[in-house]
Write a protein that holds these residues in place. Structure first.
Motif, short mmCIF file in Angstrom:
data_model
loop_
_atom_site.label_atom_id
_atom_site.label_comp_id
_atom_site.label_asym_id
_atom_site.label_seq_id
_atom_site.Cartn_x
_atom_site.Cartn_y
_atom_site.Cartn_z
N VAL A 153 0.83 -1.21 0.00
CA VAL A 153 0.00 0.00 0.00
C VAL A 153 0.86 1.26 0.00
CG1 VAL A 153 -1.62 1.39 1.35
CG2 VAL A 153 -2.00 -1.05 1.10
N ASN A 154 1.72 1.38 0.98
CA ASN A 154 2.49 2.61 1.11
C ASN A 154 3.45 2.82 -0.06
OD1 ASN A 154 1.35 3.52 3.61
ND2 ASN A 154 2.52 1.95 4.65
N ASP A 155 4.02 1.74 -0.57
CA ASP A 155 4.94 1.88 -1.70
C ASP A 155 4.19 2.20 -2.99
OD1 ASP A 155 7.54 1.29 -0.40
OD2 ASP A 155 6.56 -0.61 0.05
N ALA A 156 2.97 1.68 -3.12
CA ALA A 156 2.14 2.04 -4.27
C ALA A 156 1.76 3.51 -4.22
CB ALA A 156 0.88 1.17 -4.31
N ILE A 157 1.48 4.02 -3.03
CA ILE A 157 1.16 5.44 -2.88
C ILE A 157 2.36 6.30 -3.28
CG2 ILE A 157 0.73 7.23 -1.15
CD1 ILE A 157 -1.11 5.21 0.28
N THR A 158 3.54 5.91 -2.81
CA THR A 158 4.76 6.64 -3.17
C THR A 158 4.97 6.65 -4.68
OG1 THR A 158 5.83 6.10 -1.07
CG2 THR A 158 7.28 6.71 -2.90
N LEU A 159 4.80 5.48 -5.30
CA LEU A 159 4.99 5.37 -6.75
C LEU A 159 3.92 6.15 -7.51
CD1 LEU A 159 6.60 4.07 -9.04
CD2 LEU A 159 5.09 2.07 -8.87
N GLY A 160 2.68 6.08 -7.03
CA GLY A 160 1.60 6.80 -7.69
C GLY A 160 1.82 8.30 -7.67
N ARG A 161 2.30 8.82 -6.57
CA ARG A 161 2.58 10.26 -6.50
C ARG A 161 3.70 10.64 -7.47
NH1 ARG A 161 -0.44 12.75 -2.87
NH2 ARG A 161 -1.24 11.63 -1.04
N ARG A 162 4.66 9.76 -7.63
CA ARG A 162 5.73 10.02 -8.59
C ARG A 162 5.18 10.05 -10.02
NH1 ARG A 162 9.75 12.73 -10.37
NH2 ARG A 162 11.52 11.55 -11.24
N PHE A 163 4.28 9.09 -10.32
CA PHE A 163 3.63 9.08 -11.64
C PHE A 163 2.94 10.43 -11.90
CE2 PHE A 163 2.74 4.23 -12.35
CZ PHE A 163 4.11 4.00 -12.33
N MET A 201 -3.78 -2.76 -5.25
CA MET A 201 -3.07 -1.48 -5.28
C MET A 201 -2.71 -1.04 -6.69
SD MET A 201 -3.22 -0.04 -2.48
CE MET A 201 -2.24 1.37 -2.97
N CYS A 202 -2.73 -1.94 -7.64
CA CYS A 202 -2.53 -1.52 -9.03
C CYS A 202 -3.61 -0.52 -9.44
CB CYS A 202 -2.56 -2.73 -9.97
SG CYS A 202 -2.53 -2.29 -11.73
N VAL A 203 -4.80 -0.68 -8.89
CA VAL A 203 -5.89 0.22 -9.24
C VAL A 203 -5.55 1.66 -8.83
CG1 VAL A 203 -8.33 0.73 -8.88
CG2 VAL A 203 -7.56 -1.64 -9.04
N PHE A 204 -4.80 1.78 -7.74
CA PHE A 204 -4.42 3.11 -7.29
C PHE A 204 -3.27 3.69 -8.12
CE2 PHE A 204 -6.81 1.27 -3.88
CZ PHE A 204 -7.67 2.30 -3.56
N LEU A 205 -2.46 2.82 -8.69
CA LEU A 205 -1.47 3.30 -9.67
C LEU A 205 -2.18 3.78 -10.93
CD1 LEU A 205 1.54 0.80 -9.59
CD2 LEU A 205 1.34 3.06 -8.53
N LEU A 206 -3.20 3.05 -11.34
CA LEU A 206 -4.02 3.47 -12.47
C LEU A 206 -4.59 4.86 -12.21
CD1 LEU A 206 -5.56 2.78 -15.15
CD2 LEU A 206 -7.33 1.76 -13.71
N LEU A 207 -5.05 5.09 -10.99
CA LEU A 207 -5.65 6.36 -10.60
C LEU A 207 -4.65 7.51 -10.67
CD1 LEU A 207 -8.26 7.68 -9.43
CD2 LEU A 207 -7.35 7.16 -7.15
N ALA A 208 -3.35 7.21 -10.61
CA ALA A 208 -2.33 8.26 -10.60
C ALA A 208 -2.17 8.93 -11.96
CB ALA A 208 -0.98 7.68 -10.16
N GLY A 209 -2.66 8.32 -13.02
CA GLY A 209 -2.50 8.90 -14.35
C GLY A 209 -3.30 10.18 -14.52
N LYS A 210 -2.72 11.17 -15.19
CA LYS A 210 -3.48 12.39 -15.48
C LYS A 210 -4.60 12.08 -16.47
CE LYS A 210 -1.80 16.45 -15.64
NZ LYS A 210 -1.08 17.70 -16.02
N LYS A 211 -4.31 11.17 -17.42
CA LYS A 211 -5.33 10.61 -18.30
C LYS A 211 -5.37 9.12 -18.05
CE LYS A 211 -4.67 13.99 -22.04
NZ LYS A 211 -4.28 14.14 -23.46
#
Length: 298
Positions: free
Chosen positions: A100-110, A144-154
């Motif tokens: 969870v926490n590492d996905a959040i970190t990665l998502g913010r970087r995205f 948590m992949c879903v939250f990486l998906l959410l990180a995209g601007k599009k």
């Protein structure tokens, strides 16, 4: 999103499909699939790897991100991105989730890089004389992949893709969650990570419906697959045009056979009820690196 069995008792790994989860479901058995399908299933069990898929001269290329999000993944992405001009590029995801926490970190970087996101499997199209790469839509983005998906601007999700969610749980007790015992410290960790994930969801422009859907699926139930209505309701999809995230790129026929039927919608329009049984996602087969701070996994 279910938690992965902990590879380090000091931390948890989140796997699976959309809000807070426990590491369970993921790679589903298939029959009659291509070599690409088998390779994709095996890669999705391993720690996430990043590859640049070049398709010059007619398109810019994209980032392929396949596998489980571990404590090493944010660092691996930084190493991958060093020397590359990734601003505004697209990430093609095929993942069972992870930490969870590492996905959040990665998502913010995205998001800081202005990346777009989609779900798919990068394949080399060798039809005729062409060796041009393509994206097969029959892929999985769980927990948590879903939250990486959410990180995209599009954000674009092809119709054949599977986007699935479930609750966060303690990774080392997800196999038999009902029979396991839990301490006050365990509950504190889970609630802390739910709060972190909620803040991230809203920061990324996601809706509270995404958290509500994920938190309604306990680790002893099958992951919930979001239908088209729920993808829009949760703000996971910002465009219905693949060209908005992958311009001038072929979208290949599914490289993986249908792995599981759609599940019944929990919110929004009712979907036809169908039997479905998700399987657990395999634990990462290699150590995930240095000691991690305690956290939930999906």
């Amino acid at each position: 999103m279910r938690l992965l069995n902990s590879l380090d008792r000091r931390g948890w790994l989140l796997l699976g499909a959309a809000a807070l989860g426990a590491a369970l479901f993921g790679a589903v058995a298939t029959t009659g699939t291509t070599a690409h399908a088998g390779a994709a299933l095996e890669e999705r069990k391993l720690p996430m790897k990043f590859n640049w898929v070049a398709c010059d001269p007619n398109c810019r290329g994209w980032v392929s991100a396949v596998g489980i999000i571990t404590a090493d993944t944010p660092r691996d992405f930084e190493e991958f991105s060093r020397g590359r001009q990734l601003g505004g590029a697209t990430v093609v995801l095929d993942s069972s989730g992870g930490s969870v926490n590492d996905a959040i970190t990665l998502g913010r970087r995205f998001r800081n890089l202005g990346l777009s996101t989609t779900v798919g499997i990068s394949v080399q199209n060798r039809s005729g004389q062409s060796a041009r790469p393509a994206v097969a839509p029959e892929a999985y983005c769980e927990s948590m992949c879903v939250f990486l998906l959410l990180a995209g601007k599009k954000r674009y999700v092809p119709e054949a893709a599977h986007v699935r969610v479930h609750q966060i749980w303690m990774g080392d007790r997800a196999d038999d969650a009902k029979a396991a015992s839990y301490s006050a410290q365990d509950l504190m960790i889970v609630e802390r990570d739910i709060g972190r994930l909620a803040k991230y969801t809203f920061d990324m422009g996601g809706a509270g419906d995404l958290l509500s859907l994920a938190l309604s699926v306990p680790p002893w139930e099958d992951l919930h697959e979001l239908d088209a209505g729920e993808l829009k309701l949760t703000n996971l999809v910002t465009t219905n045009l693949v060209a908005d995230v992958l311009p001038h790129v072929d979208v290949a026929a599914p490289a993986v056979a249908e792995l599981a039927p759609k599940t019944q919608a929990r919110f929004g329009a009712e979907a036809e009820p169908q039997p479905v049984k998700s399987t657990k996602t395999a634990e990462a087969l290699v150590p995930t690196g240095a000691a991690q701070s305690a956290g939930s996994q999906k």
